[in-house]
Design a protein around this motif. Structure first.
Motif, PDB file in Angstrom:
ATOM      1  N   ALA A  31       0.854   8.154   1.372  1.00 49.06           N
ATOM      2  CA  ALA A  31       2.236   7.501   1.472  1.00 49.06           C
ATOM      3  C   ALA A  31       2.943   7.911   2.806  1.00 49.06           C
ATOM      4  O   ALA A  31       3.359   6.705   3.323  1.00 49.06           O
ATOM      5  CB  ALA A  31       3.191   8.352   0.309  1.00 49.06           C
ATOM      6  N   ARG A  32       2.443   8.916   3.513  1.00 44.51           N
ATOM      7  CA  ARG A  32       3.210   9.165   4.830  1.00 44.51           C
ATOM      8  C   ARG A  32       2.330   8.212   5.697  1.00 44.51           C
ATOM      9  O   ARG A  32       2.952   7.618   6.345  1.00 44.51           O
ATOM     10  CB  ARG A  32       2.676  10.648   5.135  1.00 44.51           C
ATOM     11  N   ILE A  33       0.935   8.372   5.644  1.00 46.40           N
ATOM     12  CA  ILE A  33       0.282   7.400   6.668  1.00 46.40           C
ATOM     13  C   ILE A  33       0.812   6.037   6.383  1.00 46.40           C
ATOM     14  O   ILE A  33       1.064   5.256   7.545  1.00 46.40           O
ATOM     15  CB  ILE A  33      -1.224   7.598   6.176  1.00 46.40           C
ATOM     16  N   PHE A  34       0.886   5.524   5.118  1.00 44.45           N
ATOM     17  CA  PHE A  34       1.011   4.069   5.252  1.00 44.45           C
ATOM     18  C   PHE A  34       2.511   3.582   5.193  1.00 44.45           C
ATOM     19  O   PHE A  34       2.781   2.424   5.818  1.00 44.45           O
ATOM     20  CB  PHE A  34       0.526   3.338   3.794  1.00 44.45           C
ATOM     21  N   GLY A  35       3.405   4.408   5.052  1.00 45.37           N
ATOM     22  CA  GLY A  35       4.780   4.221   5.447  1.00 45.37           C
ATOM     23  C   GLY A  35       4.929   4.243   6.868  1.00 45.37           C
ATOM     24  O   GLY A  35       5.729   3.425   7.283  1.00 45.37           O
ATOM     25  N   ALA A  36       4.311   5.294   7.547  1.00 41.16           N
ATOM     26  CA  ALA A  36       4.204   5.263   9.141  1.00 41.16           C
ATOM     27  C   ALA A  36       3.587   3.848   9.843  1.00 41.16           C
ATOM     28  O   ALA A  36       4.247   2.933  10.528  1.00 41.16           O
ATOM     29  CB  ALA A  36       3.694   6.147   9.603  1.00 41.16           C
ATOM     30  N   SER A  37       2.485   3.321   9.216  1.00 40.62           N
ATOM     31  CA  SER A  37       2.026   2.133   9.338  1.00 40.62           C
ATOM     32  C   SER A  37       2.820   1.011   9.149  1.00 40.62           C
ATOM     33  O   SER A  37       3.011  -0.041  10.012  1.00 40.62           O
ATOM     34  CB  SER A  37       0.823   2.001   8.677  1.00 40.62           C
ATOM     35  N   HIS A  38       3.470   0.946   8.145  1.00 38.81           N
ATOM     36  CA  HIS A  38       4.410  -0.194   7.917  1.00 38.81           C
ATOM     37  C   HIS A  38       5.511  -0.143   8.540  1.00 38.81           C
ATOM     38  O   HIS A  38       5.750  -1.331   9.212  1.00 38.81           O
ATOM     39  CB  HIS A  38       4.707  -0.117   6.369  1.00 38.81           C
TER      40      HIS A  38
ATOM     41  N   VAL B 283       0.960  -1.403  -0.040  1.00 37.16           N
ATOM     42  CA  VAL B 283      -0.115   0.125  -0.041  1.00 37.16           C
ATOM     43  C   VAL B 283       0.877   1.324   0.125  1.00 37.16           C
ATOM     44  O   VAL B 283       0.562   2.225  -0.907  1.00 37.16           O
ATOM     45  CB  VAL B 283      -0.930   0.048   1.015  1.00 37.16           C
ATOM     46  N   SER B 284       1.866   1.416   0.879  1.00 38.94           N
ATOM     47  CA  SER B 284       2.744   2.560   0.816  1.00 38.94           C
ATOM     48  C   SER B 284       3.609   2.850  -0.515  1.00 38.94           C
ATOM     49  O   SER B 284       3.472   3.747  -0.823  1.00 38.94           O
ATOM     50  CB  SER B 284       3.823   2.158   2.156  1.00 38.94           C
ATOM     51  N   GLU B 285       3.902   1.438  -0.928  1.00 39.07           N
ATOM     52  CA  GLU B 285       4.572   1.726  -2.326  1.00 39.07           C
ATOM     53  C   GLU B 285       3.747   2.131  -3.529  1.00 39.07           C
ATOM     54  O   GLU B 285       4.291   2.978  -4.175  1.00 39.07           O
ATOM     55  CB  GLU B 285       5.353   0.156  -2.752  1.00 39.07           C
ATOM     56  N   GLU B 286       2.376   1.748  -3.514  1.00 43.57           N
ATOM     57  CA  GLU B 286       1.491   1.958  -4.505  1.00 43.57           C
ATOM     58  C   GLU B 286       1.159   3.655  -4.214  1.00 43.57           C
ATOM     59  O   GLU B 286       1.103   4.405  -5.156  1.00 43.57           O
ATOM     60  CB  GLU B 286       0.333   1.203  -4.297  1.00 43.57           C
ATOM     61  N   ALA B 287       1.152   4.225  -3.017  1.00 43.47           N
ATOM     62  CA  ALA B 287       0.869   5.564  -2.786  1.00 43.47           C
ATOM     63  C   ALA B 287       1.847   6.147  -3.252  1.00 43.47           C
ATOM     64  O   ALA B 287       1.699   7.411  -3.808  1.00 43.47           O
ATOM     65  CB  ALA B 287       0.386   5.656  -1.279  1.00 43.47           C
ATOM     66  N   ASP B 288       3.056   5.809  -2.847  1.00 42.48           N
ATOM     67  CA  ASP B 288       4.351   6.755  -3.423  1.00 42.48           C
ATOM     68  C   ASP B 288       4.631   6.695  -4.848  1.00 42.48           C
ATOM     69  O   ASP B 288       4.996   7.552  -5.459  1.00 42.48           O
ATOM     70  CB  ASP B 288       5.386   5.955  -2.463  1.00 42.48           C
ATOM     71  N   GLU B 289       4.153   5.492  -5.413  1.00 40.50           N
ATOM     72  CA  GLU B 289       4.343   5.451  -7.048  1.00 40.50           C
ATOM     73  C   GLU B 289       3.167   6.472  -7.494  1.00 40.50           C
ATOM     74  O   GLU B 289       3.500   7.165  -8.438  1.00 40.50           O
ATOM     75  CB  GLU B 289       3.955   3.880  -7.297  1.00 40.50           C
TER      76      GLU B 289
END
Length: 120
Positions: free
Chosen positions: A104-111, A67-73
């Motif tokens: 990307a921030r939210i899911f990066g932090a979640s990861h 999810v984090s990668e897809e948001a960043d992409e």
């Protein structure tokens, strides 16, 4: 709950992205960039949906990473559209770009949090 909130955010982002892409000019570069962006923005929502159904913590960690990668992409492809100066996109891209960066921030932090809990 934050699950519902995040799900609503990712679903709304996917829906906004689809509407945005449908309004882009019909040029070769716009179609190519839009296709890449549409894939990553809708995958953000679909992958988050899968993460919510994870059967184990390891599966959750892996899927939240996606999810984090897809948001960043999505951020990446929106910036490519801005830089390519595709007609009529600048005003429409700004709110999408802000939303993609926030996701990307939210899911990066979640990861990162899920990884820490996995190690404990």
């Amino acid at each position: 709950s934050s699950d519902v909130c995040s799900s609503d955010l990712t679903d709304a982002f996917a829906d906004l992205s689809i509407r945005f892409v449908s309004g882009l000019p019909d040029t070769q570069i716009a179609r190519r960039l839009a296709g890449q962006y549409q894939d990553s923005s809708t995958s953000t929502a679909a992958s988050y949906r899968a993460a919510r159904r994870a059967r184990s913590h390891a599966e959750l960690v892996a899927t939240i990473g996606i999810v984090s990668e897809e948001a960043d992409e999505s951020v990446f492809w929106l910036k490519r559209m801005l830089n390519a100066n595709i007609r009529s996109t600048t005003e429409a891209i700004e709110p999408l770009l802000s939303e993609a960066e926030e996701l990307a921030r939210i899911f990066g932090a979640s990861h990162r949090t899920a990884l820490r809990k996995k190690r404990q």
